[in-house]
Write a protein that holds these residues in place. Sequence first.
Motif, PDB file in Angstrom:
ATOM      1  N   TYR A  42      16.825  25.141 188.600  1.00 47.94           N
ATOM      2  CA  TYR A  42      18.191  25.156 188.267  1.00 47.94           C
ATOM      3  C   TYR A  42      18.365  25.578 186.717  1.00 47.94           C
ATOM      4  CZ  TYR A  42      22.766  23.532 189.353  1.00 47.94           C
ATOM      5  OH  TYR A  42      24.139  23.861 189.697  1.00 47.94           O
ATOM      6  N   ILE A  43      17.320  25.434 186.171  1.00 52.80           N
ATOM      7  CA  ILE A  43      17.560  25.814 184.581  1.00 52.80           C
ATOM      8  C   ILE A  43      17.781  27.438 184.725  1.00 52.80           C
ATOM      9  CG2 ILE A  43      15.048  26.240 184.221  1.00 52.80           C
ATOM     10  CD1 ILE A  43      15.379  25.184 181.451  1.00 52.80           C
ATOM     11  N   TYR A  46      21.346  27.795 184.012  1.00 43.40           N
ATOM     12  CA  TYR A  46      21.787  27.474 182.888  1.00 43.40           C
ATOM     13  C   TYR A  46      21.790  28.807 181.853  1.00 43.40           C
ATOM     14  CZ  TYR A  46      21.009  22.557 184.387  1.00 43.40           C
ATOM     15  OH  TYR A  46      21.387  21.479 185.096  1.00 43.40           O
ATOM     16  N   LEU A 122       6.826  23.774 187.779  1.00 42.01           N
ATOM     17  CA  LEU A 122       8.091  23.230 186.930  1.00 42.01           C
ATOM     18  C   LEU A 122       8.575  22.090 187.633  1.00 42.01           C
ATOM     19  CD1 LEU A 122      10.373  25.424 184.973  1.00 42.01           C
ATOM     20  CD2 LEU A 122      11.280  23.452 185.792  1.00 42.01           C
ATOM     21  N   THR A 126       7.723  18.126 185.926  1.00 42.65           N
ATOM     22  CA  THR A 126       8.846  17.613 185.278  1.00 42.65           C
ATOM     23  C   THR A 126       8.643  15.970 185.975  1.00 42.65           C
ATOM     24  OG1 THR A 126       9.981  19.276 185.264  1.00 42.65           O
ATOM     25  CG2 THR A 126      11.376  17.126 185.441  1.00 42.65           C
ATOM     26  N   TYR A 129       5.974  13.975 184.252  1.00 41.22           N
ATOM     27  CA  TYR A 129       6.359  13.477 182.681  1.00 41.22           C
ATOM     28  C   TYR A 129       7.467  12.246 183.027  1.00 41.22           C
ATOM     29  CZ  TYR A 129      10.732  15.992 181.689  1.00 41.22           C
ATOM     30  OH  TYR A 129      12.014  16.434 181.322  1.00 41.22           O
ATOM     31  N   ALA A 147      20.248  13.396 193.110  1.00 43.98           N
ATOM     32  CA  ALA A 147      19.901  14.624 193.837  1.00 43.98           C
ATOM     33  C   ALA A 147      18.404  14.639 194.649  1.00 43.98           C
ATOM     34  CB  ALA A 147      19.826  15.776 192.859  1.00 43.98           C
ATOM     35  N   SER A 172      24.041  14.145 198.539  1.00 40.51           N
ATOM     36  CA  SER A 172      25.501  14.665 198.992  1.00 40.51           C
ATOM     37  C   SER A 172      25.928  14.515 200.262  1.00 40.51           C
ATOM     38  CB  SER A 172      26.046  15.888 198.345  1.00 40.51           C
ATOM     39  OG  SER A 172      25.116  16.950 199.079  1.00 40.51           O
ATOM     40  N   LYS A 176      20.968  15.398 203.659  1.00 40.54           N
ATOM     41  CA  LYS A 176      19.939  15.047 202.702  1.00 40.54           C
ATOM     42  C   LYS A 176      19.540  13.786 202.663  1.00 40.54           C
ATOM     43  CE  LYS A 176      21.548  18.871 199.668  1.00 40.54           C
ATOM     44  NZ  LYS A 176      22.292  19.566 198.584  1.00 40.54           N
ATOM     45  N   GLY A 238      19.171  16.821 183.161  1.00 43.28           N
ATOM     46  CA  GLY A 238      19.625  17.892 183.476  1.00 43.28           C
ATOM     47  C   GLY A 238      21.348  17.677 183.402  1.00 43.28           C
ATOM     48  N   ALA A 239      22.173  18.696 183.632  1.00 39.40           N
ATOM     49  CA  ALA A 239      23.437  18.726 183.689  1.00 39.40           C
ATOM     50  C   ALA A 239      23.969  19.593 184.927  1.00 39.40           C
ATOM     51  CB  ALA A 239      24.005  19.306 182.245  1.00 39.40           C
ATOM     52  N   ARG A 262      16.754  12.159 176.477  1.00 39.77           N
ATOM     53  CA  ARG A 262      17.185  13.647 176.876  1.00 39.77           C
ATOM     54  C   ARG A 262      15.905  14.382 176.654  1.00 39.77           C
ATOM     55  NH1 ARG A 262      17.576  17.449 179.042  1.00 39.77           N
ATOM     56  NH2 ARG A 262      19.424  18.803 179.755  1.00 39.77           N
ATOM     57  N   LEU A 311      21.561  27.712 195.612  1.00 39.36           N
ATOM     58  CA  LEU A 311      21.264  26.568 194.608  1.00 39.36           C
ATOM     59  C   LEU A 311      22.334  25.829 194.137  1.00 39.36           C
ATOM     60  CD1 LEU A 311      18.746  24.830 193.471  1.00 39.36           C
ATOM     61  CD2 LEU A 311      18.713  26.456 191.792  1.00 39.36           C
ATOM     62  N   ARG A 314      24.623  23.853 196.507  1.00 38.06           N
ATOM     63  CA  ARG A 314      24.051  22.724 196.959  1.00 38.06           C
ATOM     64  C   ARG A 314      23.829  22.799 198.362  1.00 38.06           C
ATOM     65  NH1 ARG A 314      28.298  18.458 194.222  1.00 38.06           N
ATOM     66  NH2 ARG A 314      26.871  16.900 195.008  1.00 38.06           N
TER      67      ARG A 314
HETATM   68  P1  NDP Z   1      18.064  20.782 192.724  1.00 39.52           P
HETATM   69  O1  NDP Z   1      17.002  21.222 193.713  1.00 39.52           O
HETATM   70  O2  NDP Z   1      17.937  19.401 192.474  1.00 39.52           O
HETATM   71  O3  NDP Z   1      19.319  21.233 192.826  1.00 39.52           O
HETATM   72  C1  NDP Z   1      20.650  20.418 192.221  1.00 39.52           C
HETATM   73  C2  NDP Z   1      21.048  19.528 193.062  1.00 39.52           C
HETATM   74  O4  NDP Z   1      21.804  18.882 192.126  1.00 39.52           O
HETATM   75  C3  NDP Z   1      21.747  19.905 194.230  1.00 39.52           C
HETATM   76  O5  NDP Z   1      21.146  20.244 195.321  1.00 39.52           O
HETATM   77  C4  NDP Z   1      22.843  18.730 194.336  1.00 39.52           C
HETATM   78  O6  NDP Z   1      22.388  17.980 195.272  1.00 39.52           O
HETATM   79  C5  NDP Z   1      22.904  18.025 192.942  1.00 39.52           C
HETATM   80  N1  NDP Z   1      24.210  18.495 192.457  1.00 39.52           N
HETATM   81  C6  NDP Z   1      25.304  17.233 191.960  1.00 39.52           C
HETATM   82  N2  NDP Z   1      26.158  17.690 191.540  1.00 39.52           N
HETATM   83  C7  NDP Z   1      25.984  19.224 191.718  1.00 39.52           C
HETATM   84  C8  NDP Z   1      27.012  20.339 191.111  1.00 39.52           C
HETATM   85  N3  NDP Z   1      28.089  19.931 190.448  1.00 39.52           N
HETATM   86  N4  NDP Z   1      26.683  21.484 191.109  1.00 39.52           N
HETATM   87  C9  NDP Z   1      25.289  21.673 191.958  1.00 39.52           C
HETATM   88  N5  NDP Z   1      24.437  20.833 192.194  1.00 39.52           N
HETATM   89  C10 NDP Z   1      25.047  19.483 192.255  1.00 39.52           C
HETATM   90  O7  NDP Z   1      17.411  21.627 191.328  1.00 39.52           O
HETATM   91  P2  NDP Z   1      16.173  21.282 190.675  1.00 39.52           P
HETATM   92  O8  NDP Z   1      15.214  20.635 191.216  1.00 39.52           O
HETATM   93  O9  NDP Z   1      15.627  22.797 190.264  1.00 39.52           O
HETATM   94  O10 NDP Z   1      16.523  20.681 189.267  1.00 39.52           O
HETATM   95  C11 NDP Z   1      17.212  19.405 189.180  1.00 39.52           C
HETATM   96  C12 NDP Z   1      17.557  19.026 188.026  1.00 39.52           C
HETATM   97  O11 NDP Z   1      16.683  18.746 186.990  1.00 39.52           O
HETATM   98  C13 NDP Z   1      18.412  20.046 187.333  1.00 39.52           C
HETATM   99  O12 NDP Z   1      19.908  19.503 186.690  1.00 39.52           O
HETATM  100  C14 NDP Z   1      17.525  20.701 186.373  1.00 39.52           C
HETATM  101  O13 NDP Z   1      18.188  21.123 185.203  1.00 39.52           O
HETATM  102  C15 NDP Z   1      16.980  19.450 185.940  1.00 39.52           C
HETATM  103  N6  NDP Z   1      15.450  19.760 185.350  1.00 39.52           N
HETATM  104  C16 NDP Z   1      15.191  19.511 184.300  1.00 39.52           C
HETATM  105  C17 NDP Z   1      13.903  19.465 183.386  1.00 39.52           C
HETATM  106  C18 NDP Z   1      13.668  18.913 182.530  1.00 39.52           C
HETATM  107  O14 NDP Z   1      12.402  18.756 181.776  1.00 39.52           O
HETATM  108  N7  NDP Z   1      14.715  18.526 181.665  1.00 39.52           N
HETATM  109  C19 NDP Z   1      12.945  20.325 184.297  1.00 39.52           C
HETATM  110  C20 NDP Z   1      13.324  20.621 185.527  1.00 39.52           C
HETATM  111  C21 NDP Z   1      14.571  20.401 186.188  1.00 39.52           C
HETATM  112  P3  NDP Z   1      23.229  16.949 196.205  1.00 39.52           P
HETATM  113  O15 NDP Z   1      23.886  18.067 197.269  1.00 39.52           O
HETATM  114  O16 NDP Z   1      22.390  15.970 196.946  1.00 39.52           O
HETATM  115  O17 NDP Z   1      24.162  16.394 195.105  1.00 39.52           O
END
Ligand code: NDP
Length: 324
Positions: A42-43, A46, A122, A126, A129, A147, A172, A176, A238-239, A262, A311, A314
Amino acid sequence: MTHAIRFHETGGPEVLRWEEVGVGDTAPNEARVKHHAVGLNYIDIYHRTGAYPAPLPSGIGLEAAGVVEAVGGAVTELKVGDRVAYAGGPLGAYAEVRNMPADRLVKLPDAIDFKTGAAMMLQGMTAQYLLRRTCKVESGDTILIHAAAGGVGLIVCQWAHALGATVIGTVSTDEKAALAKAHGCDHTIIYTRENFTERVREITGGKGVRVVYDSIGKDTFMGSLECLQPLGLMALFGAASGPVPPFDLGLLAKMGSLFITRPTLFVYTAQRSDLVAISNDLFDVVSSGKVKIEVNQTYALKDAAQAQIDLVARKTTGSTVLLP
Ligand code: NDP
């Protein structure tokens, strides 16, 4: 010459271009890696949209697995032919071949194939930790993960279950929910139609959870705080729905002397010794079968834009890899 996905301006998936690039000689501290599989995270979204600014033009992607093709003169721990994997900067993992700082690579155990390696580094580090360092989750704890059927989510559910925790996960859709349940999530909440805060209170008999792992941000943040027990911890990592707006810290007192952090993987793995310890812990839980890495989508690397579209929409579950 080789190929990589690059972007020259931030924006939608259309800014991602499949380009011919030169790799160049390895610097003394670098290793050249031929990628066999690249991780989608997901990053990456961003970075593409500019939410996390990168100097342009730029490569994209932070995770891959492959084979060392060449090493710089100062590299002592790796040799040509080693199987390696990584998660972290510099940007540019969406590439057939690239040079990487050698101290950011770890050797991939023989039992772990390249696709799994690229999918797990990754998201799996994550999960490590978050569950072992940000909050040391123990048997008897109840945790909330949003999620829960996503890449990080499915790994957190399985790992927390193996630690003896009760796992509550939000998702969602019903599909899932079924997937999360099959991976150690004890209670699922469909947050698109249920009030997740009320459901968490019901499930915990009013007590709340010890820690919330919130990667959704704007849409879930306040509700997540309401799920916590006194002295509970909010790990906002995340956001996906957008950043959390400015927040009155005084609310933490009223809500039960709560803690907020955070965290980012890149700080937790900045020291080589931590990178090695965290990745070894991950390799252990995967090799022992406690955590299964679900690679539920694969795309050709040149189709990375489509992978990112899915991605964000969703549509994906578990982990996704791009194949050079
Ligand atoms: P995911 O496979 O979890 O995909 C994102 C999921 O977020 C979607 O499948 C969806 O699941 C949910 N979601 C809820 N609201 C939204 C929205 N508005 N738009 C899109 N998706 C939404 O991704 P990752 O496993 O790659 O990453 C998950 C999160 O963790 C991300 O936010 C990422 O930035 C963060 N992250 C942070 C790290 C850190 O060290 N800080 C490191 C790795 C990841 P559903 O349909 O069930 O709602």
